[in-house]
Design a protein around this motif. Structure first.
Motif, PDB file in Angstrom:
ATOM      1  N   PRO A  41       0.660  -1.377   0.061  1.00 47.34           N
ATOM      2  CA  PRO A  41       0.099  -0.062  -0.099  1.00 47.34           C
ATOM      3  C   PRO A  41       0.909   1.178  -0.032  1.00 47.34           C
ATOM      4  O   PRO A  41       2.047   1.106   0.590  1.00 47.34           O
ATOM      5  CB  PRO A  41      -0.773  -0.284   1.276  1.00 47.34           C
ATOM      6  CG  PRO A  41      -0.673  -1.577   1.407  1.00 47.34           C
ATOM      7  CD  PRO A  41       0.354  -1.909   1.095  1.00 47.34           C
ATOM      8  N   SER A  67      -8.784   8.758  -6.675  1.00 43.12           N
ATOM      9  CA  SER A  67      -8.278   9.052  -5.336  1.00 43.12           C
ATOM     10  C   SER A  67      -8.188  10.596  -5.147  1.00 43.12           C
ATOM     11  O   SER A  67      -8.082  11.456  -5.996  1.00 43.12           O
ATOM     12  CB  SER A  67      -6.783   8.594  -5.301  1.00 43.12           C
ATOM     13  OG  SER A  67      -6.649   7.278  -5.365  1.00 43.12           O
ATOM     14  N   GLU A 104      -6.072   3.309  -4.511  1.00 37.16           N
ATOM     15  CA  GLU A 104      -5.228   2.035  -4.714  1.00 37.16           C
ATOM     16  C   GLU A 104      -4.901   1.260  -3.278  1.00 37.16           C
ATOM     17  O   GLU A 104      -4.641   0.022  -3.297  1.00 37.16           O
ATOM     18  CB  GLU A 104      -3.779   2.917  -5.021  1.00 37.16           C
ATOM     19  CG  GLU A 104      -3.753   3.616  -6.304  1.00 37.16           C
ATOM     20  CD  GLU A 104      -4.190   5.025  -6.244  1.00 37.16           C
ATOM     21  OE1 GLU A 104      -3.664   5.960  -7.130  1.00 37.16           O
ATOM     22  OE2 GLU A 104      -4.757   5.733  -5.268  1.00 37.16           O
ATOM     23  N   THR A 105      -5.015   2.098  -2.125  1.00 35.22           N
ATOM     24  CA  THR A 105      -4.781   1.384  -0.915  1.00 35.22           C
ATOM     25  C   THR A 105      -5.971   0.377  -0.812  1.00 35.22           C
ATOM     26  O   THR A 105      -5.487  -0.789  -0.428  1.00 35.22           O
ATOM     27  CB  THR A 105      -5.035   2.542   0.235  1.00 35.22           C
ATOM     28  OG1 THR A 105      -4.185   3.273  -0.136  1.00 35.22           O
ATOM     29  CG2 THR A 105      -4.429   1.696   1.581  1.00 35.22           C
ATOM     30  N   GLN A 165      -5.514  -2.819  -3.100  1.00 35.79           N
ATOM     31  CA  GLN A 165      -4.276  -3.574  -2.933  1.00 35.79           C
ATOM     32  C   GLN A 165      -4.336  -4.639  -1.755  1.00 35.79           C
ATOM     33  O   GLN A 165      -3.707  -5.474  -1.415  1.00 35.79           O
ATOM     34  CB  GLN A 165      -2.966  -2.757  -2.743  1.00 35.79           C
ATOM     35  CG  GLN A 165      -2.549  -2.032  -4.150  1.00 35.79           C
ATOM     36  CD  GLN A 165      -1.469  -1.043  -3.669  1.00 35.79           C
ATOM     37  OE1 GLN A 165      -0.910  -0.906  -2.665  1.00 35.79           O
ATOM     38  NE2 GLN A 165      -1.059  -0.212  -4.901  1.00 35.79           N
ATOM     39  N   TYR A 166      -5.294  -3.990  -0.481  1.00 35.17           N
ATOM     40  CA  TYR A 166      -5.205  -4.629   0.817  1.00 35.17           C
ATOM     41  C   TYR A 166      -5.835  -6.141   0.845  1.00 35.17           C
ATOM     42  O   TYR A 166      -4.986  -7.098   0.893  1.00 35.17           O
ATOM     43  CB  TYR A 166      -5.984  -3.768   1.865  1.00 35.17           C
ATOM     44  CG  TYR A 166      -5.776  -4.135   3.163  1.00 35.17           C
ATOM     45  CD1 TYR A 166      -4.616  -4.110   3.789  1.00 35.17           C
ATOM     46  CD2 TYR A 166      -6.946  -4.832   3.906  1.00 35.17           C
ATOM     47  CE1 TYR A 166      -4.495  -4.317   5.116  1.00 35.17           C
ATOM     48  CE2 TYR A 166      -6.807  -4.910   5.184  1.00 35.17           C
ATOM     49  CZ  TYR A 166      -5.527  -4.864   5.512  1.00 35.17           C
ATOM     50  OH  TYR A 166      -5.114  -5.286   7.124  1.00 35.17           O
ATOM     51  N   ASP A 181      -9.099   4.026   3.982  1.00 31.80           N
ATOM     52  CA  ASP A 181      -7.703   4.090   3.323  1.00 31.80           C
ATOM     53  C   ASP A 181      -6.877   4.635   4.451  1.00 31.80           C
ATOM     54  O   ASP A 181      -5.707   4.187   4.434  1.00 31.80           O
ATOM     55  CB  ASP A 181      -7.930   4.937   2.277  1.00 31.80           C
ATOM     56  CG  ASP A 181      -6.715   5.889   2.065  1.00 31.80           C
ATOM     57  OD1 ASP A 181      -5.747   5.208   1.628  1.00 31.80           O
ATOM     58  OD2 ASP A 181      -6.687   7.084   2.332  1.00 31.80           O
ATOM     59  N   ILE A 221      -5.720   1.662   6.973  1.00 33.61           N
ATOM     60  CA  ILE A 221      -4.659   0.603   6.224  1.00 33.61           C
ATOM     61  C   ILE A 221      -3.273   1.271   6.246  1.00 33.61           C
ATOM     62  O   ILE A 221      -2.221   0.658   6.647  1.00 33.61           O
ATOM     63  CB  ILE A 221      -4.991   0.497   4.843  1.00 33.61           C
ATOM     64  CG1 ILE A 221      -6.199  -0.538   4.810  1.00 33.61           C
ATOM     65  CG2 ILE A 221      -3.992  -0.280   3.964  1.00 33.61           C
ATOM     66  CD1 ILE A 221      -6.838  -0.541   3.415  1.00 33.61           C
ATOM     67  N   ARG A 222      -3.353   2.670   5.840  1.00 29.53           N
ATOM     68  CA  ARG A 222      -1.984   3.120   5.812  1.00 29.53           C
ATOM     69  C   ARG A 222      -1.363   3.657   7.211  1.00 29.53           C
ATOM     70  O   ARG A 222      -0.025   3.740   7.056  1.00 29.53           O
ATOM     71  CB  ARG A 222      -2.022   4.625   4.939  1.00 29.53           C
ATOM     72  CG  ARG A 222      -2.034   4.133   3.591  1.00 29.53           C
ATOM     73  CD  ARG A 222      -1.995   5.040   2.543  1.00 29.53           C
ATOM     74  NE  ARG A 222      -3.060   6.222   2.631  1.00 29.53           N
ATOM     75  CZ  ARG A 222      -3.033   7.502   2.626  1.00 29.53           C
ATOM     76  NH1 ARG A 222      -1.529   7.877   2.671  1.00 29.53           N
ATOM     77  NH2 ARG A 222      -4.164   8.175   2.693  1.00 29.53           N
TER      78      ARG A 222
END
Length: 318
Positions: free
Chosen positions: A12, A156, A164-165, A168-169, A285, A288-289
């Motif tokens: 991510p 985004s 994108e996050t 991808q997760y 998002d 996740i980050r």
């Protein structure tokens, strides 16, 4: 069992860098000669802020914007103007005392408002924040120079609401992203309305006095033209975070029930789905980050709680 994060896809995107206050103060000193004393980091916030002292002894709050482009400079100038409009309407927003364009970012020292972060979140506080949000009604009527809030349901956002996050997760986040995009395809990509909207109004961005009265609203980076009812949704998402003890959980639950009723009364189902999709995307998002699997699970659950429902058609305008 929840799906495990997908390890076959690229990692991510990285978290937003936190404020390095000593470095930023040194850059400010070199660029402007301004001598500011670093007092302490400020609690809360995702990117960071620091308490500083001016040479005359009064305190300010140091923050920064992550780039120094012409667009960023224009946006921060407009934000300072919108804060003036907010204060004139009785919204306790800070003044920008120093704004300096550095090679890689923009440094901001804003007014230190009185009060402290609330130690308790209850119905009285939420009602006060809703009343403050209502003061933004119609303040930007005719101000087409102020962009309407972008919901980022199809692409985004700038450093948040990253598609994108979620892509991808894991499978759960991909399913949410697919739903967000389908809602976005059926919804306006910008918020309607001429209200002045904070965009991230929640107890973590306010200050209160000893009686619990709100003395300040901070973190106005996302201020935009739009629909003040969006504040109900941001507040409701914040109340999904569990309280620290039984009494706190009970108070937050009562506030959440009151907000749920206001949301059902005031926001039509299609608009609510767009706002809820935006907040679900934003929170998942960010979790996740910046946080971890437990927070990802929480925000996926909160997002599903409304996106799976159509809701009653019984709304009215504030």
């Amino acid at each position: 069992m929840p799906d495990a994060p997908d390890t076959a896809t690229p990692a991510p995107l990285p978290p937003v860098p936190r404020l390095d206050a000593p470095d930023l103060l040194e850059q400010l000193r070199a660029a402007t000669g301004t001598e500011l004393e670093l007092l302490s980091p400020l609690p809360g916030g995702q990117v960071g802020a620091a308490l500083v002292r001016w040479p005359d002894g009064h305190e300010g709050v140091l923050t920064h914007w992550g780039d120094a482009t012409d667009a960023a400079w224009a946006r921060i100038e407009r934000t300072g103007e919108l804060l003036d409009i907010a204060r004139d309407a009785g919204i306790p927003a800070p003044r920008y005392e120093l704004v300096t364009r550095l090679p890689d970012r923009i440094a901001v020292v804003q007014e230190r408002l009185p009060g402290e972060p609330p130690s308790r979140v209850d119905l009285a506080l939420i009602e006060h924040l809703v009343a403050i949000a209502r003061r933004g009604a119609g303040l930007l009527r005719g101000r087409i120079d102020v962009p309407a809030a972008e919901l980022h349901l199809l692409r985004s956002g700038p450093g948040f609401c990253l598609h994108e996050t979620l892509a991808q997760y894991d499978d759960r986040t991909r399913r949410l992203l697919d739903l967000v995009r389908r809602i976005g395809a059926a919804s306006p990509h910008r918020m309607a309305g001429d209200d002045l909207v904070h965009m991230d109004l929640h107890p973590g961005n306010v200050l209160v006095d000893r009686t619990g009265a709100v003395t300040g609203v901070v973190d106005w980076d996302g201020v935009a033209r739009g629909d003040l009812r969006f504040a109900l949704v941001t507040l409701r998402f914040d109340l999904a975070v569990p309280g620290v003890d039984g009494q706190d959980r009970s108070a937050r639950s009562a506030a959440a029930r009151w907000l749920d009723n206001r949301i059902d009364d005031l926001i039509d189902p299609a608009t609510l789905r767009a706002y809820w999709a935006h907040m679900g995307l934003r929170q998942v998002d960010w979790a996740i980050r910046h946080h971890g699997p437990d927070d990802v699970d929480r925000w996926l659950t909160v997002a599903a709680s409304r996106l799976a429902q159509e809701g009653p058609e019984r709304h009215r305008r504030w």
